[in-house]
Design a protein around this motif. Structure first.
Motif, PDB file in Angstrom:
ATOM      1  N   ALA A 147       0.836  -1.203   0.000  1.00 17.82           N
ATOM      2  CA  ALA A 147       0.000   0.000   0.000  1.00 17.82           C
ATOM      3  C   ALA A 147       0.874   1.258   0.000  1.00 17.82           C
ATOM      4  CB  ALA A 147      -0.912   0.013   1.223  1.00 17.82           C
ATOM      5  N   PRO A 148       0.356   2.361  -0.528  1.00  9.63           N
ATOM      6  CA  PRO A 148       1.131   3.611  -0.513  1.00  9.63           C
ATOM      7  C   PRO A 148       1.479   4.062   0.899  1.00  9.63           C
ATOM      8  CG  PRO A 148      -0.749   3.791  -1.996  1.00  9.63           C
ATOM      9  CD  PRO A 148      -0.925   2.509  -1.232  1.00  9.63           C
ATOM     10  N   ASP A 149       0.580   3.784   1.869  1.00 10.52           N
ATOM     11  CA  ASP A 149       0.803   4.230   3.244  1.00 10.52           C
ATOM     12  C   ASP A 149       1.235   3.094   4.167  1.00 10.52           C
ATOM     13  OD1 ASP A 149      -1.578   2.842   3.188  1.00 10.52           O
ATOM     14  OD2 ASP A 149      -2.663   4.247   4.493  1.00 10.52           O
ATOM     15  N   ARG A 150       1.835   2.050   3.625  1.00 13.86           N
ATOM     16  CA  ARG A 150       2.320   0.945   4.469  1.00 13.86           C
ATOM     17  C   ARG A 150       3.288   1.497   5.500  1.00 13.86           C
ATOM     18  NH1 ARG A 150       4.799   1.455  -0.199  1.00 13.86           N
ATOM     19  NH2 ARG A 150       7.075   1.215  -0.324  1.00 13.86           N
ATOM     20  N   SER A 151       3.242   0.939   6.704  1.00 14.41           N
ATOM     21  CA  SER A 151       4.036   1.549   7.769  1.00 14.41           C
ATOM     22  C   SER A 151       4.831   0.547   8.599  1.00 14.41           C
ATOM     23  CB  SER A 151       3.115   2.337   8.708  1.00 14.41           C
ATOM     24  OG  SER A 151       2.174   1.469   9.318  1.00 14.41           O
ATOM     25  N   GLY A 152       4.786  -0.739   8.244  1.00 14.25           N
ATOM     26  CA  GLY A 152       5.567  -1.698   9.013  1.00 14.25           C
ATOM     27  C   GLY A 152       4.848  -3.022   9.154  1.00 14.25           C
ATOM     28  N   LEU A 153       5.574  -3.989   9.666  1.00 14.59           N
ATOM     29  CA  LEU A 153       5.033  -5.342   9.785  1.00 14.59           C
ATOM     30  C   LEU A 153       4.223  -5.508  11.068  1.00 14.59           C
ATOM     31  CD1 LEU A 153       6.800  -7.140  12.064  1.00 14.59           C
ATOM     32  CD2 LEU A 153       8.528  -6.970  10.282  1.00 14.59           C
ATOM     33  N   VAL A 154       3.349  -6.509  11.053  1.00 14.87           N
ATOM     34  CA  VAL A 154       2.614  -6.950  12.237  1.00 14.87           C
ATOM     35  C   VAL A 154       3.075  -8.365  12.536  1.00 14.87           C
ATOM     36  CG1 VAL A 154       0.343  -7.551  13.163  1.00 14.87           C
ATOM     37  CG2 VAL A 154       0.630  -5.468  11.808  1.00 14.87           C
ATOM     38  N   VAL A 155       3.433  -8.639  13.777  1.00 10.35           N
ATOM     39  CA  VAL A 155       3.978  -9.945  14.126  1.00 10.35           C
ATOM     40  C   VAL A 155       2.866 -10.989  14.185  1.00 10.35           C
ATOM     41  CG1 VAL A 155       5.252 -11.266  15.869  1.00 10.35           C
ATOM     42  CG2 VAL A 155       5.861  -8.871  15.409  1.00 10.35           C
ATOM     43  N   GLY A 156       3.139 -12.159  13.624  1.00 12.05           N
ATOM     44  CA  GLY A 156       2.236 -13.300  13.695  1.00 12.05           C
ATOM     45  C   GLY A 156       2.967 -14.534  14.198  1.00 12.05           C
ATOM     46  N   GLU A 157       2.242 -15.635  14.277  1.00 13.18           N
ATOM     47  CA  GLU A 157       2.838 -16.901  14.677  1.00 13.18           C
ATOM     48  C   GLU A 157       2.120 -18.021  13.925  1.00 13.18           C
ATOM     49  OE1 GLU A 157       2.214 -17.713  18.821  1.00 13.18           O
ATOM     50  OE2 GLU A 157       0.030 -17.714  18.645  1.00 13.18           O
ATOM     51  N   GLY A 158       2.737 -19.195  13.884  1.00  9.54           N
ATOM     52  CA  GLY A 158       2.084 -20.313  13.224  1.00  9.54           C
ATOM     53  C   GLY A 158       3.075 -21.344  12.746  1.00  9.54           C
ATOM     54  N   ALA A 159       2.562 -22.302  11.997  1.00  9.81           N
ATOM     55  CA  ALA A 159       3.398 -23.373  11.457  1.00  9.81           C
ATOM     56  C   ALA A 159       2.745 -23.939  10.212  1.00  9.81           C
ATOM     57  CB  ALA A 159       3.589 -24.490  12.485  1.00  9.81           C
TER      58      ALA A 159
END
Length: 406
Positions: free
Chosen positions: A221-233
């Motif tokens: 996105a034009p206004d992307r601002s950083g990652l969001v942490v997730g978890e899983g396998a």
């Protein structure tokens, strides 16, 4: 003599979108972020993440579950699903011919931090006798091998966020070399705890929001601002194609090619040209015997960070000028770190099966600077036969897998 073809015969997943592969697929196709505030993160600059629901220890069952860190529990649950999906019975197979290759980026860092805090607050006697087992990064591979009676080669590759694709590549090579007949392979990660969340906030890589956390991750996105942490396998069962067909197994997809490269540029920033990551993608295509124009779908690394998305978008536009549809599952699942490559490869298998490309969550249209075709709002139906999944990690580790269906 050419290497034998290797296929996916089983797939298991546990992610913030669901407790198995089917529910994860449905969640990703819905295109709605799973990010939410978490009480254990209250007061931190980033107090939200994408996490897996449910009692993992209860789902694993037995006393052994309590010697396992959360990342190990996730990996084991995904492996149980994958082996069942492949139609194998670990009670009857020849375990000496079964390999386990399960990657992770940070292992049991959460458990180590918890044990260190107990030591400081209450002294040595407060720490767990299982402290080492809760922490070391090879334990998912070890516990899966124990549960599956798999006594062949076992290992735990770590190439940061590309660990999952690296694990699949290593497993493929073991099968091609004849070192095993079945490989249980993939990756797992669980890093949602205060110390890591603060680290991402301090580094500036983590998205912050004063509004709805579900809007925070916006890949491309034009206004992307950083990652969001997730978890899983995500875990796959891999076999030589001839062996799989001989036993009447369903061949869900073929691992057509792998490629890897290292930026050798900076610990966290990608090489700005994207040319080194492109080497990995071209290597995967060369091994698959495809031209770039034959790629019909790109499952992007798509972290929602300013630099990574710009670099990857430039790579996609340059390498695939015919503009195949692009998705980025991290908009829904968050960045599952070491597990992300395996999860996204698994989702690419499902895209090939269903002929659908999921949308990128929170995206109306990509940044105008990006000449790529992102799928938005809803799934897009495509007659898919060939697709690639990109994974890029801290340290400059690049890994790409090419997947195809019959």
């Amino acid at each position: 003599m050419s290497a034998p073809a290797v296929v996916v015969t089983g797939l298991g997943m546990i992610t913030p979108a669901g407790g198995d592969a089917e529910s994860t697929w449905k969640g990703v196709c819905a295109g709605i972020s799973t990010a939410r505030p978490l009480p254990e993160l209250a007061g931190l600059p980033i107090d939200f993440a994408c996490t897996v629901d449910g009692d993992l220890a209860g789902a694993v069952g037995g006393r052994a579950a309590y010697r396992m860190g959360r990342f190990t529990l996730l990996g084991l649950l995904a492996a149980v699903e994958a082996v069942a999906d492949a139609g194998h019975d670990p009670a009857t197979w020849d375990g000496t011919r079964v390999a386990v290759v399960v990657g992770t980026s940070s292992g049991g860092t959460a458990s180590l931090t918890e044990q260190a805090a107990l030591y400081e607050r209450r002294g040595p006697g407060a720490t767990s006798p299982q402290g080492v087992l809760l922490t070391i990064p090879n334990m998912p591979a070890a516990e899966i091998a124990i549960r599956m009676h798999a006594t062949g080669p076992s290992m735990a590759p770590c190439t940061a966020c590309s660990s999952g694709v690296t694990a699949l590549s290593v497993a493929r090579d073991l099968l091609a070399s004849g070192a095993c007949d079945v490989a249980v392979a993939g990756a797992t990660e669980s890093l949602v705890f205060p110390l890591v969340m603060q680290a991402f906030a301090t580094s500036g890589a983590g998205a912050r929001t004063d509004g709805d956390p579900a809007q925070a991750c916006r890949p491309f996105a034009p206004d992307r601002s950083g990652l969001v942490v997730g978890e899983g396998a995500a875990i796959m069962v891999l076999e030589r194609e001839d062996d799989a067909r001989a036993r009447g197994a369903r061949c869900r997809a073929r691992l057509a090619g792998f490629g890897a490269s290292t930026d050798a540029h900076h610990p966290t920033r990608p090489h700005p040209s994207g040319r080194i990551a492109e080497v990995a993608a071209r290597s995967a295509l060369r091994e698959a015997g495809w031209t770039p124009e034959e790629v019909q779908h790109v499952n992007a690394h798509g972290t929602s960070t300013v630099l990574n998305d710009a670099t990857e978008a430039a790579l996609i536009a340059r390498l695939y000028p015919h503009r195949p549809p692009v998705t980025a599952p991290k908009g829904v699942l968050g960045h599952c770190m070491g597990a992300s490559g395996a999860i996204e490869a698994g989702l690419t298998v499902l895209s090939l099966e269903h002929g659908l490309v999921p949308p990128v969550a929170n995206l109306d249209a990509p940044d105008p600077a990006f000449a790529i075709d992102c799928v938005t709002k809803t799934t897009r139906r495509v007659d898919l036969r060939r697709a690639v999944s990109h994974s890029f990690g801290f340290g400059g580790h690049n890994a790409v897998v090419a997947l195809e269906r019959d």
